[in-house]
Design a protein around this motif. Structure first.
Motif, PDB file in Angstrom:
ATOM      1  N   UNK A  93       1.043  -0.786   0.304  1.00  0.00           N
ATOM      2  CA  UNK A  93      -0.495   0.136  -0.166  1.00  0.00           C
ATOM      3  C   UNK A  93       1.046   1.628   0.018  1.00  0.00           C
ATOM      4  N   UNK A  94       0.539   2.193   0.482  1.00  0.00           N
ATOM      5  CA  UNK A  94       1.456   3.669  -0.244  1.00  0.00           C
ATOM      6  C   UNK A  94       2.026   4.107   0.967  1.00  0.00           C
ATOM      7  N   UNK A  95       1.358   3.567   2.373  1.00  0.00           N
ATOM      8  CA  UNK A  95       1.924   3.661   3.048  1.00  0.00           C
ATOM      9  C   UNK A  95       3.113   3.128   4.170  1.00  0.00           C
ATOM     10  N   UNK A  96       3.639   1.922   3.053  1.00  0.00           N
ATOM     11  CA  UNK A  96       5.017   0.887   2.535  1.00  0.00           C
ATOM     12  C   UNK A  96       5.611   1.847   3.065  1.00  0.00           C
ATOM     13  N   UNK A  97       5.531   3.006   1.974  1.00  0.00           N
ATOM     14  CA  UNK A  97       6.534   3.826   1.302  1.00  0.00           C
ATOM     15  C   UNK A  97       6.886   4.912   1.640  1.00  0.00           C
ATOM     16  N   UNK A  98       5.705   5.219   3.070  1.00  0.00           N
ATOM     17  CA  UNK A  98       5.961   6.579   4.238  1.00  0.00           C
ATOM     18  C   UNK A  98       6.746   5.888   5.351  1.00  0.00           C
ATOM     19  N   UNK A  99       6.006   4.207   5.668  1.00  0.00           N
ATOM     20  CA  UNK A  99       7.168   3.631   6.813  1.00  0.00           C
ATOM     21  C   UNK A  99       8.382   3.272   5.972  1.00  0.00           C
ATOM     22  N   UNK A 100       8.924   3.070   4.270  1.00  0.00           N
ATOM     23  CA  UNK A 100      10.389   2.568   3.891  1.00  0.00           C
ATOM     24  C   UNK A 100      11.894   3.976   4.300  1.00  0.00           C
ATOM     25  N   UNK A 101      10.625   4.864   4.030  1.00  0.00           N
ATOM     26  CA  UNK A 101      10.991   6.910   4.769  1.00  0.00           C
ATOM     27  C   UNK A 101      11.764   7.171   5.867  1.00  0.00           C
ATOM     28  N   UNK A 102      10.835   6.636   6.840  1.00  0.00           N
ATOM     29  CA  UNK A 102      10.662   6.392   8.133  1.00  0.00           C
ATOM     30  C   UNK A 102      11.888   5.692   8.383  1.00  0.00           C
ATOM     31  N   UNK A 103      11.677   4.336   7.975  1.00  0.00           N
ATOM     32  CA  UNK A 103      12.991   3.715   8.346  1.00  0.00           C
ATOM     33  C   UNK A 103      14.432   4.184   8.183  1.00  0.00           C
ATOM     34  N   UNK A 114       4.044  13.439   4.114  1.00  0.00           N
ATOM     35  CA  UNK A 114       4.320  11.890   2.788  1.00  0.00           C
ATOM     36  C   UNK A 114       2.144  11.144   3.567  1.00  0.00           C
ATOM     37  N   UNK A 115       2.637  10.882   4.586  1.00  0.00           N
ATOM     38  CA  UNK A 115       1.659  10.165   5.587  1.00  0.00           C
ATOM     39  C   UNK A 115      -0.054  10.632   4.937  1.00  0.00           C
ATOM     40  N   UNK A 116       0.277  12.279   5.276  1.00  0.00           N
ATOM     41  CA  UNK A 116      -1.437  12.715   5.099  1.00  0.00           C
ATOM     42  C   UNK A 116      -1.940  13.435   3.932  1.00  0.00           C
ATOM     43  N   UNK A 117      -0.936  13.271   2.961  1.00  0.00           N
ATOM     44  CA  UNK A 117      -0.593  13.353   1.958  1.00  0.00           C
ATOM     45  C   UNK A 117      -1.772  11.676   0.855  1.00  0.00           C
ATOM     46  N   UNK A 118      -1.342  10.581   1.068  1.00  0.00           N
ATOM     47  CA  UNK A 118      -1.500   9.300   0.812  1.00  0.00           C
ATOM     48  C   UNK A 118      -3.235   8.557   1.344  1.00  0.00           C
ATOM     49  N   UNK A 119      -3.100   9.378   2.916  1.00  0.00           N
ATOM     50  CA  UNK A 119      -4.089   9.338   3.647  1.00  0.00           C
ATOM     51  C   UNK A 119      -5.380   9.972   2.409  1.00  0.00           C
ATOM     52  N   UNK A 120      -4.768  11.270   2.579  1.00  0.00           N
ATOM     53  CA  UNK A 120      -5.878  12.072   1.671  1.00  0.00           C
ATOM     54  C   UNK A 120      -6.397  11.569   1.122  1.00  0.00           C
ATOM     55  N   UNK A 121      -5.417  10.731  -0.059  1.00  0.00           N
ATOM     56  CA  UNK A 121      -6.384  10.113  -1.859  1.00  0.00           C
ATOM     57  C   UNK A 121      -6.855   9.560  -1.252  1.00  0.00           C
ATOM     58  N   UNK A 122      -6.503   8.643  -0.369  1.00  0.00           N
ATOM     59  CA  UNK A 122      -6.938   7.261  -0.030  1.00  0.00           C
ATOM     60  C   UNK A 122      -8.697   7.192   0.245  1.00  0.00           C
ATOM     61  N   UNK A 123      -8.727   8.714   0.481  1.00  0.00           N
ATOM     62  CA  UNK A 123      -9.685   8.938   1.280  1.00  0.00           C
ATOM     63  C   UNK A 123     -10.888   9.176   0.106  1.00  0.00           C
ATOM     64  N   UNK A 124     -10.148   9.790  -1.016  1.00  0.00           N
ATOM     65  CA  UNK A 124     -10.731  11.117  -2.302  1.00  0.00           C
ATOM     66  C   UNK A 124     -11.366   9.988  -2.910  1.00  0.00           C
ATOM     67  N   UNK A 125     -10.020   8.593  -2.838  1.00  0.00           N
ATOM     68  CA  UNK A 125     -10.881   7.362  -4.039  1.00  0.00           C
ATOM     69  C   UNK A 125     -11.565   6.806  -3.522  1.00  0.00           C
ATOM     70  N   UNK A 126     -11.661   6.337  -2.362  1.00  0.00           N
ATOM     71  CA  UNK A 126     -12.858   5.679  -2.029  1.00  0.00           C
ATOM     72  C   UNK A 126     -14.398   6.702  -1.660  1.00  0.00           C
ATOM     73  N   UNK A 127     -14.646   7.836  -1.803  1.00  0.00           N
ATOM     74  CA  UNK A 127     -15.582   9.216  -1.927  1.00  0.00           C
ATOM     75  C   UNK A 127     -15.520   9.055  -3.783  1.00  0.00           C
TER      76      UNK A 127
END
Length: 215
Positions: A93-103, A114-127
Motif C-alpha cells: 500500500x502507499x503507506x509502505x513507502x511512508x514506512x520506508x522513508x521513516x526507516x 507523505x503520510x497525510x497526503x496518501x491518507x487524503x488521496x485514499x479517502x478521496x478515491x473511496x469517495x
C-alpha cells in the motif's frame, strides 16, 4: 532496515540503472526475479502497466516528431522502470513507502507530509468510487451532452470541497491528539531472501555497468 526500505532503495537504484546508463540484457534479470516473486499477479501487473502506457504514449509522441530513436528508447526505458516498480510494490500500500522513508531516517516532517497526503488521496478515491456507484445506480450514462459536463463539473467541485474539509478535519484531529511532526509506526515485516537477492542483483549490475563505463 525494514523490508519496505530495502524495496524502495532497490527501486531507486534500478531506476538510475535504466534511466542513465546504456541498456543491455542485464537489466531484464531483476524484472525476471520480481515477476517470479509475484507470479500469481502477473496478469494484473501487466494490465496496470497497459493503462499507464496511455500517458507514456502521449509523452513519446512529442519526442517522436523530433527524434524517432530517442522516442523508442524513452518508451522502453520508461516501461522497464514502471514494470519493475509496479511488480515490486504490487501488494504494498502507499503507506509502505511512508514506512520506508521513516526507516531510512528521513526528516519527520517530510514523512508526516507523505503520510497525510496518501491518507487524503485514499479517502478521496473511496469517495469517488462511492459517487461512481451512485451515478451508475441512478442510470447515468456519460456522453457529450451539456448535462454530462455539468454532472462531472459538480462531482469534481464536490470532491475538491470535500478534500479541503477533510484536510481541516485531519488538522484539528491531530492537534487534539497532541501531534508534533512525528508519526510512529508499528514494527514492519522481516526482509525475505528474495528481497535481499533482488537488492544485491541490482547493486551488482549497477556496479558492473559503472565499471565498464569508466574502464
Amino acid at each position: 532496515m525494514t523490508k519496505e526500505a530495502i524495496s524502495l532503495i532497490t527501486a531507486f537504484l534500478y531506476s538510475i540503472l535504466v534511466a542513465f546508463f546504456q541498456l543491455n540484457y542485464f537489466v531484464l534479470f531483476p524484472i525476471f526475479i520480481v515477476l517470479i516473486k509475484e507470479k500469481d499477479y502477473i496478469f494484473n501487473i501487466f494490465k496496470k502497466l497497459f493503462f499507464l502506457n496511455f500517458f507514456i504514449i502521449v509523452l513519446v509522441l512529442f519526442v517522436l516528431f523530433q527524434n524517432k530513436a530517442e522516442a523508442i528508447e524513452l518508451f522502453i526505458r520508461t516501461n522497464l522502470i514502471l514494470l519493475f516498480s509496479i511488480s515490486l510494490f504490487y501488494k504494498s500500500k502507499g503507506y509502505d513507502i511512508v514506512r520506508a522513508l521513516d526507516s531510512l531516517k528521513f526528516p519527520s516532517k517530510l514523512v508526516s507530509v507523505f503520510y497525510f497526503t496518501i491518507s487524503l488521496i485514499d479517502y478521496l478515491l473511496i469517495d469517488l468510487k462511492k459517487t461512481k456507484n451512485s451515478l451508475k445506480a441512478r442510470g447515468f450514462r456519460a456522453n457529450t451532452s451539456m448535462f454530462t459536463y455539468q454532472t462531472y463539473g459538480n462531482i469534481f467541485a464536490m470532491i475538491f470541497i470535500k478534500a479541503l474539509k477533510k484536510s481541516e478535519d485531519m488538522k484539528y484531529s491531530m492537534n487534539a491528539r497532541g501531534f508534533v511532526d512525528k508519526i510512529y509506526f508499528l514494527n514492519s515485516s522481516n526482509i525475505g531472501f528474495l528481497d535481499k537477492f533482488l537488492f544485491f542483483s541490482v547493486v551488482i549490475i549497477l556496479l558492473k555497468v559503472v565499471y565498464e563505463l569508466f574502464s
